[in-house]
Design a protein around this motif. Structure first.
Motif, PDB file in Angstrom:
ATOM      1  N   ILE A 132       1.443  -4.940  12.340  1.00 45.43           N
ATOM      2  CA  ILE A 132       0.262  -5.251  11.537  1.00 45.43           C
ATOM      3  C   ILE A 132       0.747  -5.284  10.096  1.00 45.43           C
ATOM      4  N   LEU A 133       0.650  -6.441   9.467  1.00 44.00           N
ATOM      5  CA  LEU A 133       1.219  -6.649   8.139  1.00 44.00           C
ATOM      6  C   LEU A 133       0.093  -6.820   7.127  1.00 44.00           C
ATOM      7  N   CYS A 134      -0.043  -5.865   6.221  1.00 42.12           N
ATOM      8  CA  CYS A 134      -1.148  -5.841   5.254  1.00 42.12           C
ATOM      9  C   CYS A 134      -0.628  -6.173   3.860  1.00 42.12           C
ATOM     10  N   ASN A 135      -1.115  -7.286   3.304  1.00 50.62           N
ATOM     11  CA  ASN A 135      -0.635  -7.731   1.983  1.00 50.62           C
ATOM     12  C   ASN A 135       0.890  -7.716   1.939  1.00 50.62           C
ATOM     13  N   ALA A 136       1.501  -8.143   3.023  1.00 50.60           N
ATOM     14  CA  ALA A 136       2.959  -8.063   3.155  1.00 50.60           C
ATOM     15  C   ALA A 136       3.611  -9.385   2.753  1.00 50.60           C
ATOM     16  N   PHE A 137       4.917  -9.347   2.604  1.00 52.42           N
ATOM     17  CA  PHE A 137       5.696 -10.517   2.236  1.00 52.42           C
ATOM     18  C   PHE A 137       6.921 -10.603   3.136  1.00 52.42           C
ATOM     19  N   SER A 138       7.559 -11.764   3.163  1.00 57.29           N
ATOM     20  CA  SER A 138       8.717 -11.976   4.038  1.00 57.29           C
ATOM     21  C   SER A 138       9.985 -12.304   3.275  1.00 57.29           C
ATOM     22  N   ASP A 139       9.863 -12.486   1.952  1.00 64.42           N
ATOM     23  CA  ASP A 139      11.011 -12.873   1.133  1.00 64.42           C
ATOM     24  C   ASP A 139      10.877 -12.177  -0.216  1.00 64.42           C
ATOM     25  N   THR A 140      11.874 -11.387  -0.587  1.00 63.35           N
ATOM     26  CA  THR A 140      11.785 -10.620  -1.829  1.00 63.35           C
ATOM     27  C   THR A 140      11.817 -11.491  -3.078  1.00 63.35           C
ATOM     28  N   SER A 141      12.212 -12.746  -2.935  1.00 59.86           N
ATOM     29  CA  SER A 141      12.292 -13.618  -4.113  1.00 59.86           C
ATOM     30  C   SER A 141      10.924 -13.888  -4.733  1.00 59.86           C
ATOM     31  N   VAL A 142       9.831 -13.581  -4.011  1.00 61.75           N
ATOM     32  CA  VAL A 142       8.490 -13.833  -4.544  1.00 61.75           C
ATOM     33  C   VAL A 142       8.227 -13.012  -5.797  1.00 61.75           C
ATOM     34  N   PHE A 143       8.980 -11.931  -5.999  1.00 61.34           N
ATOM     35  CA  PHE A 143       8.752 -11.078  -7.156  1.00 61.34           C
ATOM     36  C   PHE A 143       9.607 -11.468  -8.370  1.00 61.34           C
ATOM     37  N   ASN A 144      10.516 -12.437  -8.166  1.00 55.98           N
ATOM     38  CA  ASN A 144      11.341 -12.945  -9.270  1.00 55.98           C
ATOM     39  C   ASN A 144      12.095 -11.833 -10.010  1.00 55.98           C
ATOM     40  N   GLN A 145      12.535 -10.825  -9.256  1.00 53.40           N
ATOM     41  CA  GLN A 145      13.278  -9.743  -9.894  1.00 53.40           C
ATOM     42  C   GLN A 145      14.583  -9.438  -9.163  1.00 53.40           C
ATOM     43  N   THR A 146      15.061 -10.383  -8.357  1.00 58.43           N
ATOM     44  CA  THR A 146      16.296 -10.127  -7.611  1.00 58.43           C
ATOM     45  C   THR A 146      17.475  -9.877  -8.555  1.00 58.43           C
ATOM     46  N   TRP A 147      17.422 -10.469  -9.754  1.00 56.45           N
ATOM     47  CA  TRP A 147      18.528 -10.303 -10.699  1.00 56.45           C
ATOM     48  C   TRP A 147      18.541  -8.910 -11.330  1.00 56.45           C
ATOM     49  N   THR A 148      17.422  -8.208 -11.317  1.00 54.90           N
ATOM     50  CA  THR A 148      17.376  -6.851 -11.890  1.00 54.90           C
ATOM     51  C   THR A 148      17.452  -5.766 -10.825  1.00 54.90           C
ATOM     52  N   ALA A 149      17.446  -6.146  -9.553  1.00 53.65           N
ATOM     53  CA  ALA A 149      17.365  -5.159  -8.471  1.00 53.65           C
ATOM     54  C   ALA A 149      18.493  -4.131  -8.520  1.00 53.65           C
ATOM     55  N   ASN A 150      19.675  -4.562  -8.904  1.00 49.37           N
ATOM     56  CA  ASN A 150      20.822  -3.656  -8.915  1.00 49.37           C
ATOM     57  C   ASN A 150      20.864  -2.723 -10.124  1.00 49.37           C
ATOM     58  N   SER A 151      19.895  -2.871 -11.014  1.00 51.60           N
ATOM     59  CA  SER A 151      19.885  -2.013 -12.207  1.00 51.60           C
ATOM     60  C   SER A 151      18.745  -0.999 -12.214  1.00 51.60           C
ATOM     61  N   PHE A 152      17.902  -1.027 -11.184  1.00 48.09           N
ATOM     62  CA  PHE A 152      16.773  -0.094 -11.154  1.00 48.09           C
ATOM     63  C   PHE A 152      17.244   1.361 -11.168  1.00 48.09           C
ATOM     64  N   TRP A 153      18.376   1.623 -10.535  1.00 50.17           N
ATOM     65  CA  TRP A 153      18.838   3.002 -10.429  1.00 50.17           C
ATOM     66  C   TRP A 153      19.176   3.602 -11.795  1.00 50.17           C
ATOM     67  N   LEU A 154      19.399   2.721 -12.776  1.00 50.43           N
ATOM     68  CA  LEU A 154      19.746   3.180 -14.115  1.00 50.43           C
ATOM     69  C   LEU A 154      18.523   3.468 -14.985  1.00 50.43           C
ATOM     70  N   MET A 155      17.396   2.920 -14.618  1.00 45.12           N
ATOM     71  CA  MET A 155      16.209   2.989 -15.472  1.00 45.12           C
ATOM     72  C   MET A 155      15.526   4.344 -15.377  1.00 45.12           C
ATOM     73  N   PRO A 156      14.986   4.845 -16.469  1.00 46.33           N
ATOM     74  CA  PRO A 156      14.225   6.089 -16.422  1.00 46.33           C
ATOM     75  C   PRO A 156      12.917   5.904 -15.659  1.00 46.33           C
ATOM     76  N   GLY A 157      12.366   7.006 -15.181  1.00 42.91           N
ATOM     77  CA  GLY A 157      11.174   6.947 -14.353  1.00 42.91           C
ATOM     78  C   GLY A 157       9.996   6.257 -15.004  1.00 42.91           C
ATOM     79  N   PHE A 158       9.774   6.475 -16.303  1.00 39.85           N
ATOM     80  CA  PHE A 158       8.593   5.894 -16.953  1.00 39.85           C
ATOM     81  C   PHE A 158       8.674   4.372 -16.987  1.00 39.85           C
ATOM     82  N   MET A 159       9.894   3.825 -17.086  1.00 39.59           N
ATOM     83  CA  MET A 159      10.044   2.367 -17.076  1.00 39.59           C
ATOM     84  C   MET A 159       9.764   1.805 -15.684  1.00 39.59           C
TER      85      MET A 159
END
Length: 323
Positions: A132-159
């Protein structure tokens, strides 16, 4: 902001359903948190997977209602996983620990994507009987943030929290949707930097679902038309991937209909699960299903009927646009 947190239903949930913590990986810092309600004799329960901002508590309305109807329902909160394969391996170990060979999965947003990827990952030895898929997606590119995905671990929590909050509904909403947003903000505040960063990484790192690997899994898609973070194109892509899926449409409810429109969502979950009554994959205590209903379900399965079943008529009653 405290409406849901001080509601009788939420307080009843917190006082009657115990939170369990389970470690299945060699890394003892990876702790799965879960609420497991309903008859433990059920070996194919429904498991609820939250969105980026959610914890296991966000599905308390589903846990209370479904377990009250005789279903076994498990609401999860995942540990920190940075990789989809790592998540799938950990989830498989959790199911092994719980001695569950197959399950039904309800996933909201990221939870829906993870549910699909787990079904895809285990397709050679299936562990997922339905989705059962609720407001779900099948491709992460819909968020247009694939280029920043590898840098999330560096960001502080508030960001990271600011990124998530940017997808929450803005402008006037009805009181129930406002309460749902406030509750989700509270849940978001409870997440650590690593929890949030890892979820955003899974949510945005370049990946997509391969539907041919899960073509035999029964699917219901629950979509909300108003103020959803998902684009129209993302929803249409889901329909294309699962042309045989049942569609459940809510005209209002925002990003978190399991909170703001819990009665409708609970009903759609029940409709989805009814097709498995009387089988080894039933998520409900057989004693809670009438003999007449079991006979009807058996007849539908035997005849292979695809016409207007009782579930379809029930869904149409909720949404006149349902075909």
């Amino acid at each position: 902001m405290e409406e849901i947190k001080v509601s009788p239903d939420y307080n009843w949930f917190r006082s009657t359903v115990s939170l369990k913590r389970i470690i299945v990986d060699d890394d003892d810092s990876k702790v799965w948190s879960l609420y497991d309600a309903g008859p433990k004799s059920i070996r194919c329960p429904i498991i609820l997977l939250p969105p980026v901002s959610g914890t296991a508590e966000v599905f308390f309305q589903q846990v209370l209602a479904l377990s009250g109807w005789g279903y076994r329902v498990i609401s999860l909160q995942y540990p920190v996983y940075w990789d989809l394969l790592e998540f799938c391996d950990g989830f498989r170990k959790l199911l092994d620990h719980l001695q569950l060979d197959k399950v039904h999965l309800f996933g909201a947003s990221l939870g829906g994507f993870l549910a699909q990827k787990f079904a895809e990952r285990t397709h050679k030895s299936p562990r997922v009987h339905s989705l059962i898929l609720c407001n779900a997606f099948s491709d992460t590119s819909v968020f247009n943030q694939t280029w920043t995905a590898n840098s999330f671990w560096l960001m502080p929590g508030f960001m990271l929290k600011k990124i998530v909050l940017g997808n929450f509904a803005r402008g006037p909403v009805d009181p129930k949707m406002a309460d749902a947003i406030d509750f989700m903000v509270d849940r978001l505040e409870s997440l650590s930097q690593s929890e949030l960063a890892s979820r955003l990484t899974l949510n945005c790192r370049n990946s997509y679902v391969e539907p041919h690997k899960i073509k035999d899994v029964a699917v219901t898609i629950i979509d909300v038309f108003d103020q959803s973070a998902l684009s129209y194109e993302a929803k249409e892509e889901m329909y294309k991937l699962y042309p045989e899926a049942r569609r459940a449409h809510l005209k209002t409810g925002g990003n978190f209909p399991y909170l703001s429109r819990s009665a409708e969502v609970n009903l759609y979950i029940q409709i989805h699960l009814r097709q498995f009554h009387g089988t080894r994959y039933a998520a409900i205590d057989p004693a809670m299903v009438s003999a007449e209903e079991q006979e009807v379900q058996k007849a539908w399965r035997t005849d292979g009927r695809d016409g207007d079943t009782e579930e379809d008529q029930w869904a149409s009653a909720l949404d006149p646009s349902q075909p």
